[in-house]
Design a protein around this motif. Structure first.
Motif, PDB file in Angstrom:
ATOM      1  N   SER A 130       0.820  -1.217   0.000  1.00 18.83           N
ATOM      2  CA  SER A 130       0.000   0.000   0.000  1.00 18.83           C
ATOM      3  C   SER A 130       0.854   1.268   0.000  1.00 18.83           C
ATOM      4  CB  SER A 130      -0.949  -0.001   1.189  1.00 18.83           C
ATOM      5  OG  SER A 130      -0.226   0.036   2.394  1.00 18.83           O
TER       6      SER A 130
ATOM      7  N   CYS B 122       2.631   6.235  -5.702  1.00 22.19           N
ATOM      8  CA  CYS B 122       2.193   6.463  -7.087  1.00 22.19           C
ATOM      9  C   CYS B 122       0.981   7.385  -7.138  1.00 22.19           C
ATOM     10  CB  CYS B 122       1.853   5.140  -7.769  1.00 22.19           C
ATOM     11  SG  CYS B 122       3.274   4.124  -8.159  1.00 22.19           S
ATOM     12  N   GLY B 123       0.000   7.132  -6.302  1.00 27.00           N
ATOM     13  CA  GLY B 123      -1.230   7.916  -6.326  1.00 27.00           C
ATOM     14  C   GLY B 123      -1.023   9.367  -5.937  1.00 27.00           C
TER      15      GLY B 123
ATOM     16  N   LEU C 235       1.001   7.442 -13.457  1.00 24.12           N
ATOM     17  CA  LEU C 235       1.205   7.032 -12.063  1.00 24.12           C
ATOM     18  C   LEU C 235      -0.115   6.649 -11.392  1.00 24.12           C
ATOM     19  CD1 LEU C 235       3.943   9.524 -10.868  1.00 24.12           C
ATOM     20  CD2 LEU C 235       4.126   7.045 -11.067  1.00 24.12           C
ATOM     21  N   GLN C 236      -1.190   7.335 -11.762  1.00 25.68           N
ATOM     22  CA  GLN C 236      -2.496   6.960 -11.228  1.00 25.68           C
ATOM     23  C   GLN C 236      -2.850   5.535 -11.646  1.00 25.68           C
ATOM     24  OE1 GLN C 236      -4.776   8.857  -9.197  1.00 25.68           O
ATOM     25  NE2 GLN C 236      -2.866   9.942  -8.841  1.00 25.68           N
TER      26      GLN C 236
ATOM     27  N   TYR D 192       3.597   1.776  -1.691  1.00 28.09           N
ATOM     28  CA  TYR D 192       3.969   2.064  -3.081  1.00 28.09           C
ATOM     29  C   TYR D 192       2.753   2.563  -3.862  1.00 28.09           C
ATOM     30  CZ  TYR D 192       6.227   2.020  -7.557  1.00 28.09           C
ATOM     31  OH  TYR D 192       6.744   2.421  -8.752  1.00 28.09           O
ATOM     32  N   ARG D 193       1.592   1.988  -3.593  1.00 25.93           N
ATOM     33  CA  ARG D 193       0.356   2.501  -4.208  1.00 25.93           C
ATOM     34  C   ARG D 193       0.147   3.962  -3.860  1.00 25.93           C
ATOM     35  NH1 ARG D 193      -3.666  -1.609  -5.771  1.00 25.93           N
ATOM     36  NH2 ARG D 193      -2.937  -3.491  -4.785  1.00 25.93           N
ATOM     37  N   ASN D 194       0.336   4.283  -2.587  1.00 27.51           N
ATOM     38  CA  ASN D 194       0.177   5.671  -2.141  1.00 27.51           C
ATOM     39  C   ASN D 194       1.212   6.588  -2.786  1.00 27.51           C
ATOM     40  OD1 ASN D 194      -1.987   4.988  -0.524  1.00 27.51           O
ATOM     41  ND2 ASN D 194      -0.735   4.745   1.306  1.00 27.51           N
TER      42      ASN D 194
ATOM     43  N   THR E 159       1.913  11.095  -5.782  1.00 28.06           N
ATOM     44  CA  THR E 159       2.815  11.758  -6.726  1.00 28.06           C
ATOM     45  C   THR E 159       2.093  12.025  -8.040  1.00 28.06           C
ATOM     46  OG1 THR E 159       4.713  10.650  -5.710  1.00 28.06           O
ATOM     47  CG2 THR E 159       5.054  11.632  -7.879  1.00 28.06           C
TER      48      THR E 159
ATOM     49  N   ALA F  38       2.883  -0.837 -12.616  1.00 28.68           N
ATOM     50  CA  ALA F  38       3.792  -0.343 -11.581  1.00 28.68           C
ATOM     51  C   ALA F  38       5.185  -0.930 -11.764  1.00 28.68           C
ATOM     52  CB  ALA F  38       3.243  -0.678 -10.200  1.00 28.68           C
TER      53      ALA F  38
ATOM     54  N   SER G 116      -0.840   3.041  -9.721  1.00 26.83           N
ATOM     55  CA  SER G 116      -1.257   2.854  -8.327  1.00 26.83           C
ATOM     56  C   SER G 116      -2.323   1.768  -8.187  1.00 26.83           C
ATOM     57  CB  SER G 116      -1.766   4.169  -7.731  1.00 26.83           C
ATOM     58  OG  SER G 116      -3.026   4.521  -8.246  1.00 26.83           O
ATOM     59  N   HIS G 117      -2.908   1.358  -9.319  1.00 26.42           N
ATOM     60  CA  HIS G 117      -3.948   0.329  -9.290  1.00 26.42           C
ATOM     61  C   HIS G 117      -3.569  -0.955 -10.015  1.00 26.42           C
ATOM     62  CE1 HIS G 117      -6.715   3.210  -7.584  1.00 26.42           C
ATOM     63  NE2 HIS G 117      -6.417   4.058  -8.544  1.00 26.42           N
TER      64      HIS G 117
END
Length: 132
Positions: free
Chosen positions: A3, A9-10, A62-63, A5-7, A12, A72, A66-67
């Motif tokens: 999570s 990406c999201g 990047l969005q 790394y997801r954050n 940023t 990624a 994040s999913h």
């Protein structure tokens, strides 16, 4: 994918989209009023709009990353390189260009540190091949 790394990406990605839209809006304001928040003329506004467009697309990628773990994995090293380049040129420009220092002082040095930290985070936080 973890999570954090997801954050990364999201958050940023969202920041890049926002900055890109601000730059694009700046160009539109200049075209409609002749006034600009960025002290450049018409040619400079061309580059402002170009930069804004690129930042929006980078942020959108990047969005997606994040999913989507596969995206990624592909984009992590590319983003690390992009952030490192952003850090490098800000570091060099603030030390070598009096015009930049006169306009914004040493703000690019802080940006250099920020982008350097993001480069490390994208590199070390990237999803591993076996991670899901």
């Amino acid at each position: 994918m973890n999570s954090s790394y997801r954050n990364l990406c999201g958050i940023t990605g969202g920041g890049l989209i926002l900055l890109g839209l601000i730059l694009l809006t700046s160009m539109l304001i200049f075209l409609s009023t002749g006034q600009s928040i960025i002290p450049v003329g018409g040619v400079g506004q061309y580059f402002v709009a170009f930069t804004g467009s690129v930042l929006v697309v980078w942020g959108l990628s990047l969005q997606v990353a994040s999913h989507e773990i596969e995206m990624a994995r592909i984009l992590a090293p590319v983003n690390a390189i992009g952030m490192a380049l952003m850090a490098f040129y800000r570091f060099v420009i603030v030390l070598s260009n009096a015009d930049v220092r006169a306009w914004v002082g040493f703000i690019p040095m802080g940006e250099s540190v920020l982008f350097g930290v993001l480069a490390v985070a994208f590199w070390w936080g990237r999803p591993k091949l076996l991670e899901d």
